[in-house]
Design a protein around this motif. Structure first.
Motif, PDB file in Angstrom:
ATOM      1  N   GLN A 344      35.133 -17.432  20.538  1.00  7.12           N
ATOM      2  CA  GLN A 344      34.183 -18.427  20.995  1.00  7.12           C
ATOM      3  C   GLN A 344      32.815 -18.054  20.438  1.00  7.12           C
ATOM      4  OE1 GLN A 344      33.877 -18.216  25.277  1.00  7.12           O
ATOM      5  NE2 GLN A 344      34.201 -16.026  25.311  1.00  7.12           N
ATOM      6  N   SER A 345      31.825 -18.853  20.743  1.00 12.34           N
ATOM      7  CA  SER A 345      30.491 -18.594  20.232  1.00 12.34           C
ATOM      8  C   SER A 345      29.900 -17.366  20.902  1.00 12.34           C
ATOM      9  CB  SER A 345      29.588 -19.799  20.496  1.00 12.34           C
ATOM     10  OG  SER A 345      29.359 -19.944  21.886  1.00 12.34           O
ATOM     11  N   PRO A 346      28.933 -16.686  20.232  1.00 11.47           N
ATOM     12  CA  PRO A 346      28.274 -15.547  20.870  1.00 11.47           C
ATOM     13  C   PRO A 346      27.646 -15.913  22.208  1.00 11.47           C
ATOM     14  CG  PRO A 346      27.761 -15.602  18.526  1.00 11.47           C
ATOM     15  CD  PRO A 346      28.501 -16.871  18.828  1.00 11.47           C
ATOM     16  N   ALA A 347      27.060 -17.087  22.309  1.00 11.20           N
ATOM     17  CA  ALA A 347      26.436 -17.509  23.564  1.00 11.20           C
ATOM     18  C   ALA A 347      27.462 -17.619  24.679  1.00 11.20           C
ATOM     19  CB  ALA A 347      25.714 -18.836  23.372  1.00 11.20           C
ATOM     20  N   ALA A 348      28.657 -18.113  24.347  1.00  9.02           N
ATOM     21  CA  ALA A 348      29.713 -18.244  25.347  1.00  9.02           C
ATOM     22  C   ALA A 348      30.199 -16.874  25.805  1.00  9.02           C
ATOM     23  CB  ALA A 348      30.869 -19.057  24.778  1.00  9.02           C
ATOM     24  N   ALA A 349      30.269 -15.928  24.869  1.00 11.59           N
ATOM     25  CA  ALA A 349      30.681 -14.572  25.233  1.00 11.59           C
ATOM     26  C   ALA A 349      29.660 -13.928  26.161  1.00 11.59           C
ATOM     27  CB  ALA A 349      30.859 -13.724  23.972  1.00 11.59           C
ATOM     28  N   VAL A 350      28.376 -14.153  25.875  1.00 12.98           N
ATOM     29  CA  VAL A 350      27.315 -13.622  26.731  1.00 12.98           C
ATOM     30  C   VAL A 350      27.425 -14.204  28.128  1.00 12.98           C
ATOM     31  CG1 VAL A 350      24.829 -13.678  27.153  1.00 12.98           C
ATOM     32  CG2 VAL A 350      25.698 -13.092  24.871  1.00 12.98           C
ATOM     33  N   GLU A 351      27.617 -15.508  28.211  1.00 10.83           N
ATOM     34  CA  GLU A 351      27.725 -16.159  29.517  1.00 10.83           C
ATOM     35  C   GLU A 351      28.936 -15.647  30.278  1.00 10.83           C
ATOM     36  OE1 GLU A 351      27.795 -20.636  31.503  1.00 10.83           O
ATOM     37  OE2 GLU A 351      27.762 -20.397  29.323  1.00 10.83           O
ATOM     38  N   GLN A 352      30.026 -15.430  29.559  1.00 12.85           N
ATOM     39  CA  GLN A 352      31.240 -14.944  30.207  1.00 12.85           C
ATOM     40  C   GLN A 352      31.030 -13.549  30.790  1.00 12.85           C
ATOM     41  OE1 GLN A 352      34.617 -15.068  27.595  1.00 12.85           O
ATOM     42  NE2 GLN A 352      36.088 -14.556  29.201  1.00 12.85           N
ATOM     43  N   LEU A 353      30.337 -12.671  30.044  1.00 10.32           N
ATOM     44  CA  LEU A 353      30.075 -11.321  30.533  1.00 10.32           C
ATOM     45  C   LEU A 353      29.105 -11.347  31.714  1.00 10.32           C
ATOM     46  CD1 LEU A 353      30.466  -8.281  30.272  1.00 10.32           C
ATOM     47  CD2 LEU A 353      28.608  -8.235  28.598  1.00 10.32           C
ATOM     48  N   ALA A 354      28.087 -12.203  31.629  1.00 10.19           N
ATOM     49  CA  ALA A 354      27.124 -12.315  32.727  1.00 10.19           C
ATOM     50  C   ALA A 354      27.803 -12.827  33.996  1.00 10.19           C
ATOM     51  CB  ALA A 354      25.971 -13.226  32.328  1.00 10.19           C
ATOM     52  N   MET A 355      28.688 -13.797  33.846  1.00  9.90           N
ATOM     53  CA  MET A 355      29.382 -14.358  35.003  1.00  9.90           C
ATOM     54  C   MET A 355      30.339 -13.350  35.634  1.00  9.90           C
ATOM     55  SD  MET A 355      28.356 -17.486  35.547  1.00  9.90           S
ATOM     56  CE  MET A 355      29.693 -18.289  36.422  1.00  9.90           C
ATOM     57  N   ALA A 356      30.813 -12.388  34.835  1.00 15.13           N
ATOM     58  CA  ALA A 356      31.749 -11.385  35.356  1.00 15.13           C
ATOM     59  C   ALA A 356      31.049 -10.339  36.211  1.00 15.13           C
ATOM     60  CB  ALA A 356      32.476 -10.699  34.202  1.00 15.13           C
ATOM     61  N   ASN A 357      29.717 -10.246  36.080  1.00 11.06           N
ATOM     62  CA  ASN A 357      28.951  -9.218  36.788  1.00 11.06           C
ATOM     63  C   ASN A 357      28.626  -9.710  38.199  1.00 11.06           C
ATOM     64  OD1 ASN A 357      27.592  -6.831  37.179  1.00 11.06           O
ATOM     65  ND2 ASN A 357      26.273  -7.046  35.375  1.00 11.06           N
ATOM     66  N   THR A 358      29.545  -9.502  39.109  1.00  5.71           N
ATOM     67  CA  THR A 358      29.437 -10.011  40.478  1.00  5.71           C
ATOM     68  C   THR A 358      29.678  -8.872  41.462  1.00  5.71           C
ATOM     69  OG1 THR A 358      31.792 -10.537  40.653  1.00  5.71           O
ATOM     70  CG2 THR A 358      30.347 -12.227  39.679  1.00  5.71           C
ATOM     71  N   SER A 359      29.747  -9.198  42.729  1.00  9.40           N
ATOM     72  CA  SER A 359      30.044  -8.182  43.733  1.00  9.40           C
ATOM     73  C   SER A 359      31.461  -7.641  43.584  1.00  9.40           C
ATOM     74  CB  SER A 359      29.863  -8.759  45.142  1.00  9.40           C
ATOM     75  OG  SER A 359      30.750  -9.860  45.349  1.00  9.40           O
ATOM     76  N   GLU A 360      32.328  -8.413  42.913  1.00  8.84           N
ATOM     77  CA  GLU A 360      33.709  -7.975  42.707  1.00  8.84           C
ATOM     78  C   GLU A 360      33.850  -7.061  41.496  1.00  8.84           C
ATOM     79  OE1 GLU A 360      36.064 -11.470  42.502  1.00  8.84           O
ATOM     80  OE2 GLU A 360      35.719 -12.028  44.596  1.00  8.84           O
ATOM     81  N   LEU A 361      32.864  -7.058  40.603  1.00  3.89           N
ATOM     82  CA  LEU A 361      32.837  -6.149  39.464  1.00  3.89           C
ATOM     83  C   LEU A 361      31.378  -5.949  39.074  1.00  3.89           C
ATOM     84  CD1 LEU A 361      34.206  -4.483  37.242  1.00  3.89           C
ATOM     85  CD2 LEU A 361      34.208  -6.551  35.821  1.00  3.89           C
ATOM     86  N   LYS A 362      30.844  -4.822  39.436  1.00  3.01           N
ATOM     87  CA  LYS A 362      29.451  -4.518  39.120  1.00  3.01           C
ATOM     88  C   LYS A 362      29.403  -3.680  37.848  1.00  3.01           C
ATOM     89  CE  LYS A 362      27.981  -4.931  43.907  1.00  3.01           C
ATOM     90  NZ  LYS A 362      27.113  -4.454  44.994  1.00  3.01           N
ATOM     91  N   ILE A 363      28.757  -4.238  36.835  1.00  3.40           N
ATOM     92  CA  ILE A 363      28.600  -3.556  35.550  1.00  3.40           C
ATOM     93  C   ILE A 363      27.172  -3.037  35.498  1.00  3.40           C
ATOM     94  CG2 ILE A 363      28.779  -3.764  33.042  1.00  3.40           C
ATOM     95  CD1 ILE A 363      30.491  -6.305  33.544  1.00  3.40           C
ATOM     96  N   ARG A 364      27.026  -1.716  35.494  1.00  2.00           N
ATOM     97  CA  ARG A 364      25.707  -1.115  35.561  1.00  2.00           C
ATOM     98  C   ARG A 364      25.521  -0.096  34.422  1.00  2.00           C
ATOM     99  NH1 ARG A 364      25.621  -4.903  38.491  1.00  2.00           N
ATOM    100  NH2 ARG A 364      25.086  -4.945  40.727  1.00  2.00           N
ATOM    101  N   PRO A 365      24.339  -0.043  33.838  1.00  2.00           N
ATOM    102  CA  PRO A 365      24.091   0.930  32.763  1.00  2.00           C
ATOM    103  C   PRO A 365      23.876   2.327  33.312  1.00  2.00           C
ATOM    104  CG  PRO A 365      22.080  -0.279  33.245  1.00  2.00           C
ATOM    105  CD  PRO A 365      23.164  -0.890  34.105  1.00  2.00           C
ATOM    106  N   ARG A 366      24.212   3.321  32.530  1.00  2.00           N
ATOM    107  CA  ARG A 366      23.846   4.687  32.878  1.00  2.00           C
ATOM    108  C   ARG A 366      22.388   4.924  32.476  1.00  2.00           C
ATOM    109  NH1 ARG A 366      29.108   8.355  31.133  1.00  2.00           N
ATOM    110  NH2 ARG A 366      30.695   6.759  31.573  1.00  2.00           N
ATOM    111  N   ALA A 367      21.908   6.138  32.744  1.00  2.00           N
ATOM    112  CA  ALA A 367      20.469   6.408  32.677  1.00  2.00           C
ATOM    113  C   ALA A 367      19.844   6.064  31.328  1.00  2.00           C
ATOM    114  CB  ALA A 367      20.214   7.875  33.019  1.00  2.00           C
ATOM    115  N   LEU A 368      20.397   6.562  30.236  1.00  2.00           N
ATOM    116  CA  LEU A 368      19.764   6.345  28.934  1.00  2.00           C
ATOM    117  C   LEU A 368      19.790   4.872  28.548  1.00  2.00           C
ATOM    118  CD1 LEU A 368      20.984   9.413  26.816  1.00  2.00           C
ATOM    119  CD2 LEU A 368      18.811   9.089  27.998  1.00  2.00           C
TER     120      LEU A 368
END
Length: 547
Positions: A344-368
């Motif tokens: 799919q388009s890069p924009a669609a992939a971004v939206e899909q990843l953003a939508m996946a970041n919910t209370s059911e799956l929290k995607i968080r960066p490490r310190a660096l």
């Protein structure tokens, strides 16, 4: 120059690649690199540097910053008044960040610097609450006076029955009664030292905050920030967990995840180099290497610098990524997973990843990765503490190689504020003197002739021996030297045997001095949580340092 000298010079040159920071040792001293007065020049330099990044970075920064300010205003407005400059969308952003804990007063100084720089440079000042770090517990260690011995000691006071081990954003308060009366418990413990700690004012806000969110990390951060509003600080605040739900963060994350093998190689090689330069043997410092695993028959797994967890499974676990011909799979390999389609388009992939970041799956960066995003995308000037400044130099090397851009510079800020009272260093000279006297009892007992009735024959013989030291005469034989040593030792032992009472008194005085020094070290520690200090003392000290 010999080989050892070459190695030593080379090592010094490598170490010089990294700046060195150390916390101020004395009360009422601050550290800033560069100086607070030079912050304006540093901000302008960063703005010029960031404007030279290509259009894709400019678009990402514009999108992320507008979302950041909007979210920060909305979040902050929920519990305190918000004051903003008129041209906030075009204004520079100065940012700092820390875990939502009851940190020490040197860390809190950074928030006052943030506010001051924001006002001085017409910038939006935002504090990033690092709520994805694992909480160390639900207590603080505060000084008090032991009634049995009169010495300063530590006592632990808890604001919840248990806690720690999960991210701050997951630390749900389980004992409200204990939480609600935490300020009373702290005040009672520190009463022999501090009669009016600011914890009482702070906890008025904490009780209101915990009603809104029920989470310790949220309550502690909002209470502190509300108190800052009472003092007159005009900063915004936002948890990292809120920032991570934006599409801008998803876009930044995909830049790394889509090329994870290369990122991992750079990350690990720069980390190894940092360890080598600083002589660090631990494989977990400053950060562990990222691992890879080719054992899956369907593809190769690469560890990413992210955490995955959820409300239902709050323990942090490393995020792993596997790329197939059609998708990216993010997983903690323990049940949590999301898939991002690549067909799919890069924009669609971004939206899909953003939508996946919910209370059911929290995607968080490490310190660096957190500070990479905060400094490359969100802000124009970032304020670090001592530790963050040391380690983020590693992050700069990784970002420069992977993204191919020059990272903006950051500031390092800290201060030392101590409780009133004698300093442990005041006893250092006396301790050294006592140790010398104890040694003299054994090796120079004649110095205590007023304390004992020494035989004058032994005193005269020792003077004669010392007047004829054999080591400087080449005609003396080794056997003569040994005999000289034995005779001096024998006389010393005879004389010292009459000084047992002196030695015992000195040892007792030394033990008391060392114990007293340890007691004063408790009192004068710079690590005491800011909430035990009188609020006027801290604010006046910070204002003087800023001036």
């Amino acid at each position: 120059m010999n080989g050892d000298a070459v190695i030593e010079v080379t090592a010094l040159m490598l170490i010089d690649e990294f700046r060195h920071y150390s916390a101020p040792k004395s009360h009422g001293e601050s550290f800033a690199d560069p100086s607070i007065g030079d912050a304006g020049g540093l901000l302008r330099s960063n703005l010029s540097l960031l404007s030279q990044h290509d259009s894709s970075w400019q678009e990402l920064r514009t999108e992320a910053r507008r979302q950041l300010i909007s979210d920060a205003v909305r979040y902050t407005s929920a519990y305190r008044k918000v004051e903003l400059i008129a041209n906030r969308d075009e204004a520079p952003i100065i940012m700092a960040g820390h875990q939502p804990s009851l940190f020490h007063s040197g860390v809190w100084f950074k928030n006052f610097v943030l506010d001051s720089l924001g006002k001085s440079h017409d910038a939006v000042a935002i504090n990033l609450v690092i709520d994805n770090d694992a909480a160390s517990g639900s207590s603080i260690r505060v000084p008090t006076i032991d009634k049995t011995c009169g010495e300063y000691v530590y006592q632990t006071v808890r604001y919840d029955r248990f806690g720690g081990g999960v991210p701050y954003e997951q630390t749900v308060i389980t004992d409200r009664k204990r939480f609600d009366h935490f300020d009373e418990a702290v005040a009672a413990v520190v009463a022999p030292i501090i009669p009016h700690p600011l914890v009482n004012k702070l906890w008025q806000h904490a009780r209101e905050a915990v009603e809104r969110c029920g989470v310790a990390g949220c309550a502690l951060a909002q209470a502190r920030h509300a108190l800052e509003g009472d003092i007159g600080l005009s900063t915004l605040e936002i948890p990292l967990g809120v920032v991570c739900r934006s599409q801008a963060f998803a876009k930044f994350l995909l830049m790394m995840l889509s090329d994870l093998p290369r990122f991992q190689e750079i990350y690990n090689s720069e980390t190894e180099y940092y360890r080598e330069v600083h002589g660090i043997r631990s494989s977990s410092h400053p950060v562990p290497n990222l691992a890879s695993d080719g054992g899956d028959v369907d593809g190769h797994w690469y560890e990413a610098p992210i955490w995955l967890y959820s409300d239902a499974a709050p323990q942090r676990h490393a995020g792993w990524v596997k790329r197939t011909s059609t998708e990216l799979i993010l997983s903690n390999r323990m049940g949590l997973e999301c898939r991002v389609s690549l067909d799919q388009s890069p924009a669609a992939a971004v939206e899909q990843l953003a939508m996946a970041n919910t209370s059911e799956l929290k995607i968080r960066p490490r310190a660096l990765l957190t500070t990479m995003y905060a400094r490359l995308v969100l802000s124009d000037l970032f304020l670090h503490g001592i530790g963050g400044g040391k380690y983020d130099q590693l992050g700069d090397r990784i970002a420069e190689r992977f993204f191919g851009i020059d990272p903006p510079q950051f500031m390092v800020v800290s201060a030392t504020v101590q409780l009133p009272g004698d300093s442990p260093s005041d006893l250092d000279a006396r301790i050294r003197e006592l140790k010398r006297k104890i040694r003299d009892v054994r090796f120079n007992p004649e110095r205590f002739r007023d304390e004992a009735d020494f035989d004058p024959v032994f005193l005269a013989e020792k003077r004669t021996l010392l007047d004829s030291v054999p080591f400087q005469d080449e005609h003396w034989l080794k056997t003569d030297k040994r005999e000289w040593h034995k005779r001096v030792e024998s006389i010393n032992e005879r004389l010292a045997s009459q000084l047992e009472h002196v030695a015992a008194n000195l040892q007792n005085e030394l033990a008391n001095a060392i114990r007293r020094r340890g007691s004063l070290a408790v009192l004068k520690s710079r690590e005491h949580p800011f909430c035990i200090f009188p609020i006027d003392t801290l604010v006046e000290t910070y204002k003087r340092l800023l001036a």
